[in-house]
Structure formats: C-alpha cells, structure tokens
Design a protein around this motif. Structure first.
Motif, PDB file in Angstrom:
ATOM      1  N   UNK A  34       0.998  -1.279   0.102  1.00 55.82           N
ATOM      2  CA  UNK A  34      -0.012  -0.102  -0.018  1.00 55.82           C
ATOM      3  C   UNK A  34       0.883   1.258   0.065  1.00 55.82           C
ATOM      4  N   UNK A  35       1.880   1.102   0.552  1.00 51.37           N
ATOM      5  CA  UNK A  35       2.729   2.547   0.501  1.00 51.37           C
ATOM      6  C   UNK A  35       3.794   2.653  -0.535  1.00 51.37           C
ATOM      7  N   UNK A  36       3.835   1.666  -1.390  1.00 51.96           N
ATOM      8  CA  UNK A  36       4.842   1.689  -2.339  1.00 51.96           C
ATOM      9  C   UNK A  36       6.176   1.437  -2.277  1.00 51.96           C
ATOM     10  N   UNK A  37       6.621   1.073  -1.139  1.00 47.47           N
ATOM     11  CA  UNK A  37       8.113   0.760  -0.800  1.00 47.47           C
ATOM     12  C   UNK A  37       8.516  -0.164  -1.575  1.00 47.47           C
ATOM     13  N   UNK A  38       9.756   0.091  -2.076  1.00 45.51           N
ATOM     14  CA  UNK A  38      10.602  -1.065  -2.951  1.00 45.51           C
ATOM     15  C   UNK A  38      11.016  -2.268  -1.938  1.00 45.51           C
ATOM     16  N   UNK A  39      10.787  -3.477  -2.773  1.00 44.28           N
ATOM     17  CA  UNK A  39      10.992  -4.615  -2.123  1.00 44.28           C
ATOM     18  C   UNK A  39      12.065  -5.228  -3.168  1.00 44.28           C
ATOM     19  N   UNK A  40      13.044  -6.143  -2.500  1.00 45.65           N
ATOM     20  CA  UNK A  40      14.181  -6.585  -3.505  1.00 45.65           C
ATOM     21  C   UNK A  40      13.274  -8.036  -3.920  1.00 45.65           C
ATOM     22  N   UNK A  41      13.519  -8.177  -5.193  1.00 46.91           N
ATOM     23  CA  UNK A  41      12.809  -9.361  -5.646  1.00 46.91           C
ATOM     24  C   UNK A  41      13.847 -10.217  -6.371  1.00 46.91           C
ATOM     25  N   UNK A  42      14.375 -11.472  -5.627  1.00 48.26           N
ATOM     26  CA  UNK A  42      15.398 -12.183  -6.403  1.00 48.26           C
ATOM     27  C   UNK A  42      14.453 -13.404  -6.897  1.00 48.26           C
ATOM     28  N   UNK A  89      26.797  -6.867  -1.267  1.00 45.82           N
ATOM     29  CA  UNK A  89      26.785  -5.776  -1.885  1.00 45.82           C
ATOM     30  C   UNK A  89      27.138  -4.340  -1.093  1.00 45.82           C
ATOM     31  N   UNK A  90      27.446  -3.683  -1.876  1.00 43.77           N
ATOM     32  CA  UNK A  90      28.212  -2.159  -1.088  1.00 43.77           C
ATOM     33  C   UNK A  90      27.063  -1.343  -0.709  1.00 43.77           C
ATOM     34  N   UNK A  91      26.129  -1.371  -1.752  1.00 42.89           N
ATOM     35  CA  UNK A  91      24.915  -0.395  -1.581  1.00 42.89           C
ATOM     36  C   UNK A  91      23.611  -1.484  -1.491  1.00 42.89           C
ATOM     37  N   UNK A  92      23.072  -1.633  -0.127  1.00 40.58           N
ATOM     38  CA  UNK A  92      22.021  -2.529  -0.300  1.00 40.58           C
ATOM     39  C   UNK A  92      20.794  -2.321  -0.803  1.00 40.58           C
ATOM     40  N   UNK A  93      20.581  -1.040  -1.413  1.00 38.40           N
ATOM     41  CA  UNK A  93      19.384  -0.834  -1.880  1.00 38.40           C
ATOM     42  C   UNK A  93      19.518  -0.733  -3.651  1.00 38.40           C
ATOM     43  N   UNK A  94      20.645  -1.058  -4.018  1.00 38.41           N
ATOM     44  CA  UNK A  94      20.900  -0.522  -5.436  1.00 38.41           C
ATOM     45  C   UNK A  94      20.815  -2.104  -6.139  1.00 38.41           C
TER      46      UNK A  94
END
Length: 135
Positions: A34-42, A89-94
């Motif tokens: 509902x909040x549009x927060x990005x999730x990591x999808x593997x 990863x160095x950048x957890x959200x990239x």
C-alpha cells in the motif's frame, strides 16, 4: 469422463519441499504494498533434477521503517552471498550492486506454505527459506 476430475488445488504448480541446486537469474526492486515501498525481488532458477528450469521468487524488504526488519534483510542477503561465494553488496538498496549473484550456483531450501486467500480458498505456494553453498 471429461469434467469429472477434481484436483487438489493446494498443490497445483508447486514443487516438493527440499534442497535444489539453483542460480540467481534476476534481481530487481519492485514497489509493493500500500505504501509503494520497494522490495528486493530475487528470482532463482533450478538447474538440476526433474524440476530444472522452474523459477522461484523471494522478496525481501530492504527499506522497512522497522530497524529489525532491515537487520533481518541484511543478514539474509549476507547468508545468500556466502552461499553464492560472492561479496555482499556495497549499496544494499541498489539492484546493480547484486550483479555478482547472477549465475552463481547455490542450493536453495524450498518449502510449501499454505495460506487462505481473500476468497477464503486455501492456496499453497513454494517459499525459498534458506541458502547453502554448493560444495
């Protein structure tokens, strides 16, 4: 007779629980909820056995407002990277930081999870619950 067969819908399209040799074939961040927060999808593809070619998806929440959820996310990604024998990863959200995972062989532990959907029907899905290094 056509039309008289009934299927146990709770196990249609699922694979048996167990350990499967797989590789990561796709990593992306998708807005979910509902909040549009990005999730990591593997996305994992099974590479051996009778279920070779099947793909399973695991979604993780890297930007949760809950600090415990973010810690669990980092622990899970660290465990996944150890199993794939790559650096975290160095950048957890990239999503571009996860490139080393592509094609790395590892074992995924899969289980079946049953829940009730919005219509009240029971649905069974596969869930990736653990990662192990290929020896």
């Amino acid at each position: 007779m056509a039309g008289t067969q009934t299927l146990d819908a709770t196990h249609v399209n699922t694979i048996p629980e167990g350990l499967y040799l797989a590789e990561v074939v796709h990593v992306t961040f998708e807005p979910v909820g509902y909040d549009g927060r990005p999730y990591l999808e593997l996305t994992f593809r099974i590479v051996e056995g009778p279920h070779a070619g099947r793909q399973l998806t695991r979604m993780l929440d890297p930007v949760s407002p809950n600090s415990l959820a973010r810690t669990v996310y980092r622990l899970e990604i660290t465990k996944l990277c150890r199993a794939a024998n790559v650096a975290p990863p160095r950048n957890w959200t990239d999503p571009n930081s996860y490139g080393a995972l592509y094609g790395a062989p590892l074992f995924i532990s899969v289980r079946r999870v049953t829940y009730t959907d919005t219509t009240g029907a029971y649905v069974t899905i596969n869930q990736v619950v653990d990662y192990t290094r290929k020896k």
